[in-house]
Design an enzyme around this catalytic site. Structure first.
Site, PDB file in Angstrom:
ATOM      1  N   GLN A 390       9.892  -0.665   5.565  1.00  0.00           N
ATOM      2  CA  GLN A 390       9.615  -0.530   3.971  1.00  0.00           C
ATOM      3  C   GLN A 390       9.800   0.793   3.602  1.00  0.00           C
ATOM      4  O   GLN A 390       9.494   1.720   4.149  1.00  0.00           O
ATOM      5  CB  GLN A 390       8.409  -1.139   3.967  1.00  0.00           C
ATOM      6  CG  GLN A 390       7.945  -2.373   4.244  1.00  0.00           C
ATOM      7  CD  GLN A 390       6.521  -2.844   3.782  1.00  0.00           C
ATOM      8  OE1 GLN A 390       5.717  -2.127   4.458  1.00  0.00           O
ATOM      9  NE2 GLN A 390       6.244  -3.762   3.180  1.00  0.00           N
ATOM     10  N   ASP A 392       7.955   2.351   1.394  1.00  0.00           N
ATOM     11  CA  ASP A 392       6.657   2.080   0.924  1.00  0.00           C
ATOM     12  C   ASP A 392       6.016   3.334   0.449  1.00  0.00           C
ATOM     13  O   ASP A 392       6.369   4.260   1.032  1.00  0.00           O
ATOM     14  CB  ASP A 392       6.081   1.750   2.255  1.00  0.00           C
ATOM     15  CG  ASP A 392       4.397   0.750   1.956  1.00  0.00           C
ATOM     16  OD1 ASP A 392       4.336   0.597   0.706  1.00  0.00           O
ATOM     17  OD2 ASP A 392       3.952   0.629   2.884  1.00  0.00           O
ATOM     18  N   HIS A 394       2.095   4.513  -1.725  1.00  0.00           N
ATOM     19  CA  HIS A 394       0.738   4.622  -1.845  1.00  0.00           C
ATOM     20  C   HIS A 394       0.647   5.694  -3.122  1.00  0.00           C
ATOM     21  O   HIS A 394       0.565   6.676  -2.803  1.00  0.00           O
ATOM     22  CB  HIS A 394      -0.246   4.378  -0.676  1.00  0.00           C
ATOM     23  CG  HIS A 394       0.018   3.191   0.021  1.00  0.00           C
ATOM     24  ND1 HIS A 394       0.705   3.236   1.067  1.00  0.00           N
ATOM     25  CD2 HIS A 394      -0.351   1.841  -0.223  1.00  0.00           C
ATOM     26  CE1 HIS A 394       0.847   2.075   1.819  1.00  0.00           C
ATOM     27  NE2 HIS A 394       0.224   1.192   0.882  1.00  0.00           N
TER      28      HIS A 394
HETATM   29 ZN   LIG Z   1       0.039  -0.746   1.323  1.00  0.00          ZN
END
Ligand SMILES: [Zn+2]
Ligand SMILES: [Zn+2]
Length: 644
Positions: A390, A392, A394
């Site tokens: 991913q 990804d 945050h």
């Molecule tokens: Zn997460």
């Protein structure tokens, strides 16, 4: 537009708020109501919505109801048409294959299916005869008759027909009464609504067969599923079937093999992708692009380990809510979970220091490899796999920053999708049944997402109850060259995990407060995105992403020396290039380069050797004019810079 029907002494029908007809209320069906209203194109109306609820045209209408027509070419109309076609298919199958048991037959995206229990699985060869029988049933124009009977009576009726699945469904519903629809000799338990009669099906096609477990449960009977589709007319059906054919040609599994990008191996395990050299470079290019784009937008690059102690997954809630999708392992009597998500390491990084409001937002980015267990039946190529990477990140921010951060992510999505040439739509998903966090937090987070989308003036739809267990989300559905929708980017708001991990920051007033966490991906799974990209471009990647950007093809052995020089110079300039110096016919070499979808074939003949230049031939067969080596290098480098 809804129309009103109400009762004051008599039924009055309003059309654009003007009473036009007063009729005898005893005979008022939904169809009558529509007729009296003077609805246009009544022959294209196949059902009706009464107070927003879909109904049969033959249903009696209550006073004070609002009615509106459902047209055959609307999404609701197509769903009703396709579902009705599944009844016709079930009838045809029952007539042709004695002993078959019917189960359920819903409308799905772009079509319908029906699951049958038969002594043998249905095959593609069975479809023409089923289609023929369906055509006969359609010609008879049999009306769909609805009756409401007691569950007891329905159970007796289906039992006497040997339809044990229907009996099971009625017992599960546990209602006093159920509705049964009958066309000709065939009855089916169904909520409805349906088209008025079988003759309304003007264009249908059976597509394929497949196996499916009863109620999707691998421990229960294996059924035989037949997929089909129906459209408002033959022309639209033909266009759809053409799109399926086009999609087959673009199939990423087929192209993946042809271009030698990736493979899966039984010895390794299903759903685990192995990238071959050409796919490896493609991945690298996308990951490199991602890193640059993230750094530009103020993200930090981080990396967490592949396995984390199970106790940490318990703390985060993944163990309770996501365990069935996770892999576990044990080392030194310690249980570990293989990560299905990257959030946990990122939160520990945040917690490793005291944070002030001045430090926020923190944006942690990781190209994180995750493992998620998917049922073997749903695995497909690159789009449904068990291990994937991913893109990804945050974002930890103050509640006041939440709106800007979400907007920032939406701009990021917009930029990236423009580069790849994808259009997209947004869906906001709200609180699901199984979830953590307070009502107040859910409301705040959901409102933040809606506000950010509205401020970006992007159209969106709401998916009730489809959020993640820790917060609401925005899903980005991109549309590929064949108008198919794919879920890629998501932005998820999370008030719950910062609480569980006791994440804090010191605010202006020196008070400790909780940051909000945004989980977000832009491309989503790199594997899946590449799969979609292969189909979108039909394997002919833009120059900046092509695993091989140019292929040098010599005409005769006389040209090899110069060919080798060009090869060296292009490699030196950072261009991905291959040479084909074999003693083969030029036509064959050109064709092979075309099959490999190489953007530029550089034919080196005597003229090129003498004048020290190249004549680039494009994938579509056209030529650029002769240019010096340096010119060609500039040309390709400029295309890469422009990401074309
Ligand atoms: Zn997460
Ligand atoms: Zn039905």
């Amino acid at each position: 537009m809804p129309y009103s029907v109400y009762n004051d002494m008599e039924y009055k029908i309003l059309f654009k708020d003007q009473p036009v007809v007063i009729i005898d209320k005893d005979s008022l069906s939904c169809l009558d109501a529509l007729k009296h209203i003077g609805i246009k194109a009544l022959d294209r109306v196949i059902a009706v919505k009464v107070n927003g609820r879909p109904c049969d045209l033959s249903a009696a209408i209550e006073p004070e109801s609002t009615v509106e027509p459902v047209y055959i070419d609307s999404q609701e109309g197509l769903d009703i048409l396709r579902h009705s076609a599944s009844h016709v298919m079930a009838m045809a199958v029952k007539e042709l294959f004695p002993g078959v048991k019917v189960t359920i037959g819903p409308a799905i995206e772009n079509g319908f299916y029906y699951d049958f229990d038969f002594e043998r699985p249905f095959k593609e060869e069975d479809l023409p005869s089923i289609e023929e029988r369906m055509e006969e049933i359609i010609q008879k124009d049999l009306p769909f008759r609805r009756e409401e009977i007691s569950s007891r009576e329905a159970i007796d009726r289906f039992k006497s027909q040997g339809e044990t699945y229907k009996v099971e469904i009625i017992e599960d519903i546990g209602a006093e009464k159920v509705s049964v629809y009958t066309q000709g000799s065939f009855s089916d338990l169904c909520r409805g609504p349906h088209i008025p009669a079988t003759g309304r099906i003007k264009a249908f096609k059976l597509i394929k067969t497949a196996g499916a477990y009863w109620r999707g449960d691998e421990k229960r009977a294996m059924l035989s599923r037949i997929y089909g589709t129906a459209f408002e007319d033959r022309k639209v059906l033909k266009q759809y079937l053409q799109r399926i054919e086009d999609a087959k040609k673009r199939d990423h599994v087929k192209l993946g093999r042809q271009l030698d990008l990736f493979n899966t191996y039984d010895e390794i395990g299903s759903g685990m992708i192995v990238w071959h050299p050409k796919g490896g470079i493609l991945r690298h290019l996308i990951e490199d692009f991602e890193v640059k784009e993230h750094l530009k937008r103020g993200y930090d690059i981080v990396k967490g380990p592949q396995i984390l102690k199970t106790a940490l997954w318990e703390k985060s809630g993944h163990f309770d809510h996501y365990r069935e999708n996770m892999y576990f392992t044990e080392i030194d009597q310690q249980s570990y979970g293989i990560k299905p998500m990257n959030c946990l390491s990122h939160m520990l990084i945040y917690r490793s220091a005291l944070r002030s409001y001045r430090d926020l937002p923190k944006r942690y980015f990781e190209l994180g490899l995750v493992h998620r267990h998917e049922r073997s039946g749903v695995l497909h190529g690159l789009t449904r796999v068990r291990a994937f990477t991913q893109d990804d990140a945050h974002i930890l921010c103050t509640p006041e920053q939440l709106n800007d951060e979400i907007k920032g992510v939406l701009y990021f999505v917009k930029d990236v999708m423009a580069i790849f040439g994808f259009e997209y739509e947004l869906e906001i998903s709200t609180r699901p049944e199984k979830s953590i966090g307070s009502d107040d937090d859910w409301e705040k987070a959901t409102n933040a997402l809606i506000k950010a989308v509205e401020e970006n003036s992007l159209p969106y739809t709401i998916n009730e109850g489809d959020g993640a267990f820790y917060g609401p989300k925005i899903d980005v559905k991109l549309k590929d060259a064949l108008e198919r929708k794919w879920q890629c980017a998501t932005v998820q708001c999370d008030f719950a995990l910062p609480e569980r991990f006791d994440l804090t920051y010191i605010d202006k007033d020196s008070i400790r407060r909780r940051p909000v966490m945004i989980h977000r991906v832009i491309l989503g799974s790199i594997e899946r995105f590449i799969g979609i990209m292969i189909e979108h471009y039909a394997g002919a990647f833009p120059v900046w992403l092509s695993p091989v950007q140019a292929k040098i093809l010599t005409v005769t052995d006389r040209n090899i020396a110069y060919g080798e020089k060009v090869l060296r110079n292009l490699i030196e300039a950072g261009i991905r290039v291959e040479g084909d110096f074999r003693n083969e016919k030029l036509g064959l070499k050109v064709r092979e380069a075309q099959i490999q979808k190489v953007p530029y074939a550089l034919v080196i003949g005597d003229r090129e050797s003498q004048d020290e230049g190249v004549t680039p031939r494009l994938r579509d067969g056209s030529n650029l004019s002769f240019m010096k080596e340096g010119e060609f290098i500039n040309h390709i480098q400029e295309e890469c810079k422009q990401r074309r």
